[in-house]
Design a protein around this motif. Sequence first.
Motif, short mmCIF file in Angstrom:
data_model
loop_
_atom_site.label_atom_id
_atom_site.label_comp_id
_atom_site.label_asym_id
_atom_site.label_seq_id
_atom_site.Cartn_x
_atom_site.Cartn_y
_atom_site.Cartn_z
N THR A 201 0.84 -1.20 0.00
CA THR A 201 0.00 0.00 0.00
C THR A 201 0.87 1.25 0.00
O THR A 201 0.56 2.23 -0.68
CB THR A 201 -0.95 -0.01 1.22
OG1 THR A 201 -1.76 -1.18 1.14
CG2 THR A 201 -1.85 1.21 1.23
N GLY A 202 1.98 1.20 0.75
CA GLY A 202 2.91 2.32 0.77
C GLY A 202 3.53 2.60 -0.59
O GLY A 202 3.92 3.72 -0.89
N LEU A 203 3.63 1.55 -1.43
CA LEU A 203 4.15 1.72 -2.79
C LEU A 203 3.07 2.19 -3.76
O LEU A 203 3.36 2.47 -4.91
CB LEU A 203 4.74 0.40 -3.30
CG LEU A 203 6.05 -0.03 -2.66
CD1 LEU A 203 6.42 -1.44 -3.12
CD2 LEU A 203 7.16 0.95 -3.01
N GLY A 204 1.82 2.23 -3.29
CA GLY A 204 0.75 2.74 -4.14
C GLY A 204 -0.23 1.70 -4.63
O GLY A 204 -1.11 2.02 -5.43
N VAL A 205 -0.10 0.45 -4.18
CA VAL A 205 -1.06 -0.58 -4.57
C VAL A 205 -2.29 -0.42 -3.69
O VAL A 205 -2.17 -0.30 -2.47
CB VAL A 205 -0.46 -2.00 -4.40
CG1 VAL A 205 -1.48 -3.06 -4.76
CG2 VAL A 205 0.80 -2.15 -5.22
N ARG A 206 -3.46 -0.39 -4.31
CA ARG A 206 -4.70 -0.34 -3.53
C ARG A 206 -5.12 -1.75 -3.21
O ARG A 206 -5.32 -2.56 -4.12
CB ARG A 206 -5.81 0.36 -4.31
CG ARG A 206 -5.72 1.84 -4.23
CD ARG A 206 -6.98 2.54 -4.70
NE ARG A 206 -7.87 1.70 -5.51
CZ ARG A 206 -8.64 2.16 -6.46
NH1 ARG A 206 -8.66 3.42 -6.75
NH2 ARG A 206 -9.43 1.34 -7.14
N ILE A 207 -5.24 -2.07 -1.93
CA ILE A 207 -5.69 -3.40 -1.52
C ILE A 207 -6.95 -3.23 -0.69
O ILE A 207 -6.96 -2.51 0.30
CB ILE A 207 -4.60 -4.13 -0.71
CG1 ILE A 207 -3.34 -4.31 -1.59
CG2 ILE A 207 -5.11 -5.47 -0.21
CD1 ILE A 207 -2.20 -4.97 -0.89
N THR A 208 -8.01 -3.86 -1.15
CA THR A 208 -9.28 -3.80 -0.44
C THR A 208 -9.75 -5.22 -0.14
O THR A 208 -9.30 -6.17 -0.77
CB THR A 208 -10.35 -3.08 -1.28
OG1 THR A 208 -10.49 -3.74 -2.54
CG2 THR A 208 -9.98 -1.62 -1.51
N GLU A 209 -10.65 -5.33 0.82
CA GLU A 209 -11.21 -6.63 1.17
C GLU A 209 -12.66 -6.66 0.73
O GLU A 209 -13.40 -5.71 0.94
CB GLU A 209 -11.10 -6.87 2.66
CG GLU A 209 -9.66 -6.89 3.11
CD GLU A 209 -9.46 -7.72 4.35
OE1 GLU A 209 -10.28 -8.61 4.61
OE2 GLU A 209 -8.47 -7.48 5.03
N THR A 210 -13.04 -7.77 0.10
CA THR A 210 -14.43 -7.98 -0.31
C THR A 210 -14.80 -9.41 0.06
O THR A 210 -14.31 -10.34 -0.56
CB THR A 210 -14.62 -7.76 -1.82
OG1 THR A 210 -13.77 -8.67 -2.52
CG2 THR A 210 -14.30 -6.35 -2.24
N GLY A 211 -15.59 -9.57 1.06
CA GLY A 211 -15.98 -10.92 1.50
C GLY A 211 -14.77 -11.72 1.95
O GLY A 211 -14.01 -11.30 2.79
N ASP A 212 -14.57 -12.87 1.31
CA ASP A 212 -13.45 -13.73 1.68
C ASP A 212 -12.24 -13.51 0.78
O ASP A 212 -11.36 -14.36 0.68
CB ASP A 212 -13.86 -15.20 1.63
CG ASP A 212 -14.06 -15.72 0.21
OD1 ASP A 212 -14.29 -14.88 -0.69
OD2 ASP A 212 -13.96 -16.94 0.01
N ALA A 213 -12.17 -12.38 0.11
CA ALA A 213 -11.08 -12.11 -0.83
C ALA A 213 -10.44 -10.76 -0.54
O ALA A 213 -11.03 -9.90 0.11
CB ALA A 213 -11.59 -12.14 -2.26
N CYS A 214 -9.21 -10.61 -1.02
CA CYS A 214 -8.64 -9.27 -1.05
C CYS A 214 -8.34 -8.96 -2.51
O CYS A 214 -8.07 -9.85 -3.31
CB CYS A 214 -7.40 -9.13 -0.16
SG CYS A 214 -5.92 -9.93 -0.71
N VAL A 215 -8.47 -7.71 -2.87
CA VAL A 215 -8.32 -7.27 -4.25
C VAL A 215 -7.18 -6.27 -4.30
O VAL A 215 -7.17 -5.29 -3.55
CB VAL A 215 -9.63 -6.63 -4.76
CG1 VAL A 215 -9.46 -6.12 -6.18
CG2 VAL A 215 -10.79 -7.61 -4.67
N ALA A 216 -6.23 -6.53 -5.18
CA ALA A 216 -5.10 -5.62 -5.38
C ALA A 216 -5.27 -4.93 -6.72
O ALA A 216 -5.58 -5.57 -7.72
CB ALA A 216 -3.78 -6.38 -5.35
N LYS A 217 -5.08 -3.62 -6.73
CA LYS A 217 -5.22 -2.86 -7.96
C LYS A 217 -4.08 -1.86 -8.05
O LYS A 217 -3.82 -1.12 -7.11
CB LYS A 217 -6.56 -2.12 -8.01
CG LYS A 217 -6.76 -1.36 -9.29
CD LYS A 217 -8.13 -0.76 -9.40
CE LYS A 217 -8.26 -0.08 -10.75
NZ LYS A 217 -9.56 0.50 -10.95
#
Length: 96
Positions: free
Chosen positions: A58-74
Amino acid sequence: MRTPSQRTDGLAPLTARVPGSKSITNRALLPAAAATGVTRLRAPRVSDDTLAFRTALTGLGVRITETGDACVAKTFPGFHDELRRLFPGAATPQGI
């Protein structure tokens, strides 16, 4: 696990099932962060180690979010250029 629903680069979607472990979760987070676009990791292991690694990404700029039982990296447009600037000579998705 990476399961893109629509690819614009002409490549087929990639799906992989890996056993749950904090070590494998961290190893999956790294290519997820390096991938262009959105990557979904289903049922990632949550531990102090994986949370610390997510914080670093996240500090490098990757957006990581949680949705249900998953995490999403963008990643954001220009993310790979920023990595090359920070780590000259390092491997990038274009060089792998």
